[in-house]
Design a protein around this motif. Structure first.
Motif, PDB file in Angstrom:
ATOM      1  N   ALA A   1      44.376  13.221  51.948  1.00 20.02           N
ATOM      2  CA  ALA A   1      45.452  13.036  52.930  1.00 20.02           C
ATOM      3  C   ALA A   1      45.359  11.679  53.614  1.00 20.02           C
ATOM      4  CB  ALA A   1      45.411  14.165  53.961  1.00 20.02           C
ATOM      5  N   SER A   2      44.130  11.209  53.821  1.00 18.05           N
ATOM      6  CA  SER A   2      43.936   9.939  54.544  1.00 18.05           C
ATOM      7  C   SER A   2      44.458   8.743  53.760  1.00 18.05           C
ATOM      8  CB  SER A   2      42.451   9.737  54.865  1.00 18.05           C
ATOM      9  OG  SER A   2      41.966  10.774  55.707  1.00 18.05           O
ATOM     10  N   PHE A   3      44.531   8.849  52.439  1.00 14.84           N
ATOM     11  CA  PHE A   3      44.892   7.696  51.626  1.00 14.84           C
ATOM     12  C   PHE A   3      46.098   7.924  50.715  1.00 14.84           C
ATOM     13  CE2 PHE A   3      40.427   7.318  52.762  1.00 14.84           C
ATOM     14  CZ  PHE A   3      40.506   6.130  53.482  1.00 14.84           C
ATOM     15  N   ILE A   4      46.729   9.073  50.847  1.00 16.80           N
ATOM     16  CA  ILE A   4      47.817   9.359  49.917  1.00 16.80           C
ATOM     17  C   ILE A   4      49.019   8.447  50.155  1.00 16.80           C
ATOM     18  CG2 ILE A   4      49.017  11.211  51.204  1.00 16.80           C
ATOM     19  CD1 ILE A   4      48.826  12.692  48.325  1.00 16.80           C
ATOM     20  N   ALA A   5      49.183   7.956  51.374  1.00 16.93           N
ATOM     21  CA  ALA A   5      50.265   7.002  51.635  1.00 16.93           C
ATOM     22  C   ALA A   5      50.128   5.777  50.727  1.00 16.93           C
ATOM     23  CB  ALA A   5      50.256   6.578  53.104  1.00 16.93           C
ATOM     24  N   GLU A   6      48.912   5.292  50.560  1.00 14.71           N
ATOM     25  CA  GLU A   6      48.679   4.119  49.694  1.00 14.71           C
ATOM     26  C   GLU A   6      49.038   4.409  48.244  1.00 14.71           C
ATOM     27  OE1 GLU A   6      44.981   1.885  49.767  1.00 14.71           O
ATOM     28  OE2 GLU A   6      44.721   2.382  51.881  1.00 14.71           O
ATOM     29  N   HIS A   7      48.719   5.624  47.799  1.00 12.56           N
ATOM     30  CA  HIS A   7      49.027   5.971  46.405  1.00 12.56           C
ATOM     31  C   HIS A   7      50.535   6.062  46.183  1.00 12.56           C
ATOM     32  CE1 HIS A   7      44.977   6.878  44.633  1.00 12.56           C
ATOM     33  NE2 HIS A   7      44.706   6.606  45.897  1.00 12.56           N
ATOM     34  N   PHE A   8      51.241   6.625  47.149  1.00 10.80           N
ATOM     35  CA  PHE A   8      52.702   6.681  47.000  1.00 10.80           C
ATOM     36  C   PHE A   8      53.324   5.283  47.019  1.00 10.80           C
ATOM     37  CE2 PHE A   8      54.608  10.810  46.467  1.00 10.80           C
ATOM     38  CZ  PHE A   8      53.503  11.635  46.567  1.00 10.80           C
ATOM     39  N   ALA A   9      52.823   4.421  47.875  1.00 14.64           N
ATOM     40  CA  ALA A   9      53.347   3.053  47.907  1.00 14.64           C
ATOM     41  C   ALA A   9      53.096   2.366  46.562  1.00 14.64           C
ATOM     42  CB  ALA A   9      52.706   2.268  49.050  1.00 14.64           C
ATOM     43  N   TYR A  10      51.918   2.624  46.000  1.00 16.71           N
ATOM     44  CA  TYR A  10      51.558   2.035  44.702  1.00 16.71           C
ATOM     45  C   TYR A  10      52.484   2.536  43.583  1.00 16.71           C
ATOM     46  CZ  TYR A  10      48.761   1.084  40.531  1.00 16.71           C
ATOM     47  OH  TYR A  10      48.353   0.673  39.286  1.00 16.71           O
TER      48      TYR A  10
END
Lengths: 284, 284
Positions: free
Chosen positions: B267-276
């Motif tokens: 959850a802490s880093f999923i924003a980065e994966h979606f942006a990628y």
């Protein structure tokens, strides 16, 4: 007042912890969640604390795992504490017979009737013992305290705040059971925990408490999904009507088109609740 | 190719749905999550699709409930599909004996050994049948497709992409089992599903596949918690070393200080994966 660490996971730069302790009020071992934001850890800064009360059938785990709150607690530097929804590990006949009474359904009241009255004192637990435990063990700012909750826990947040003016500086609720004395869930719980006479129930009913409230002005932020499948058990309009007739209570009401009663709904709007609590707690 | 709606909840302006269907590949009924972003609903716009593969013991529910991904799928207008982790409702002796083999542990391979080979074909299910089902039933943009996953599902995402150049335009993994032939989890699964000869395992091992990859250049975004309690079963360094020796593979590697293997980490880093994924799928 000692607490024991059960689990710890880093989350959004802070730490999601789970603790357990022996509750003197409930006479059993209880588990609760604690989120410490980065500022409390890295800068050893004292932070305001926000209590979240969960709904029927939940343990401390649901809110921690499903609401996505940690992101906003980290952003606003709030400590978040979320207790369980009933005493646990006690042995009362019938405690596990239904989802809406007994285990997982303490309703945040102090039971008056045997056999429930020995352990089922979630109101005193939340408003007194848990506050003391938090003050003694976590880096909180004294007197900067908010409360919110969902469904049965929204009811809990409202009655805990309305019965203790000044204890919490910010109050909100997702889909609260706003007028339990007029609903199936509420009647069952209050009959079982308090007794058969409806006159004894009023002090545990947010709408009644709003009608009678005469203390320091209190604002209540009520959030509601318009497609909530449990609306018959919630009745937010009754609380809003009562508040409209009382100058000491202000309400903010947000009706969310298309949203149901689930954690998908909570997660969608929890950012707004954190922004709301943070602004009031910062100002407090 | 027909699918049946099981549940639907509004979430971040979109809809989190759960569907079930009869899988011809797995010869059983399977359940999967589908998130439709607001653009797909309100504007009836076709959107790229991102597949998420879950880890050991998970069903379709864990990612839906715990990762908080819906916020970012809504923001980037991505459809997200997440299948279950093994065939269900089949009757194979021993299928429920351990958490890391059988039910909940399909490992995204096509089993070769009896009795598993009749149903346990998660690789073909994910890369063929599920792609066809999605194309036939959801408003996806043909050919704009990403894949990612966690742990066993990170392994799944990597092997599905590496064995099918061009099928997915974006690939990432949280804490993947990056070199299963060298780990306890991987050896057990590959022995049971594929056979006792390690030479037969290489085609299901992301590190081996990276070493041998000769097709269109492929970028892999690997994410790893530095405090992961299962690091012995993951071995991301082996995949990074193999990639360093192959000009056809680029890697982005993010090591997250203090984070473990849990959904709190995801959850802490999923924003980065979606942006990628969004940036690659938009460009695709």
């Amino acid at each position: 007042m000692t607490i024991e660490l059960v689990t710890l996971s880093k989350s959004f730069g802070g730490e999601q912890r789970v603790y357990r302790h022996k509750s003197a009020t409930l006479e059993c071992e209880m588990t609760f969640g604690v989120f410490l934001p980065p500022a409390a850890l890295e800068e050893k800064k004292r932070c305001p604390v926000l209590f979240f009360l969960s709904g029927l059938t939940c343990t401390h785990e649901n809110f921690i795992q499903k609401s996505g709150f940690q992101q906003y607690a980290a952003k606003h530097n709030l400590i978040v504490v979320n207790p369980d929804t009933s005493p646990r590990g006690v042995n009362i006949a019938g405690q596990d017979d239904s989802y809406d009474f007994g285990s997982g359904a303490g309703f945040y009241v102090d039971a008056k009737l045997e056999p429930w009255s020995k352990h089922y004192k979630m109101y005193s637990y939340v408003t007194q013992e848990l506050v003391d435990v938090v003050n003694a063990n976590l880096p909180v700012v004294p007197g900067k305290r908010g409360i919110f909750g969902h469904s049965m826990g929204g009811h809990g947040a409202l009655i805990c705040a309305l019965k203790n003016p000044g204890l919490y500086q910010s109050v909100s609720a997702f889909a609260p059971i706003a007028n339990p004395t007029k609903t199936a869930w509420g009647e069952k719980a209050l009959t079982g925990y308090i007794g058969p006479n409806p006159a004894d129930w009023a002090e545990w009913d947010a709408t009644s408490l709003v009608s009678q409230y005469e203390s320091t002005p209190q604002e209540l932020f009520i959030d509601q999904g318009a497609k909530d499948n449990f609306m018959n058990n919630l009745l937010p309009e009754n609380l809003l009507s009562a508040a409209a007739g009382n100058d000491h209570i202000q309400t903010i009401y947000k009706l969310r088109e298309g949203y149901d009663h689930s954690y998908f709904y909570i997660a969608s709007f929890i950012a707004e609740h954190f922004a709301y609590h943070a602004s009031l707690l910062k100002a407090a």
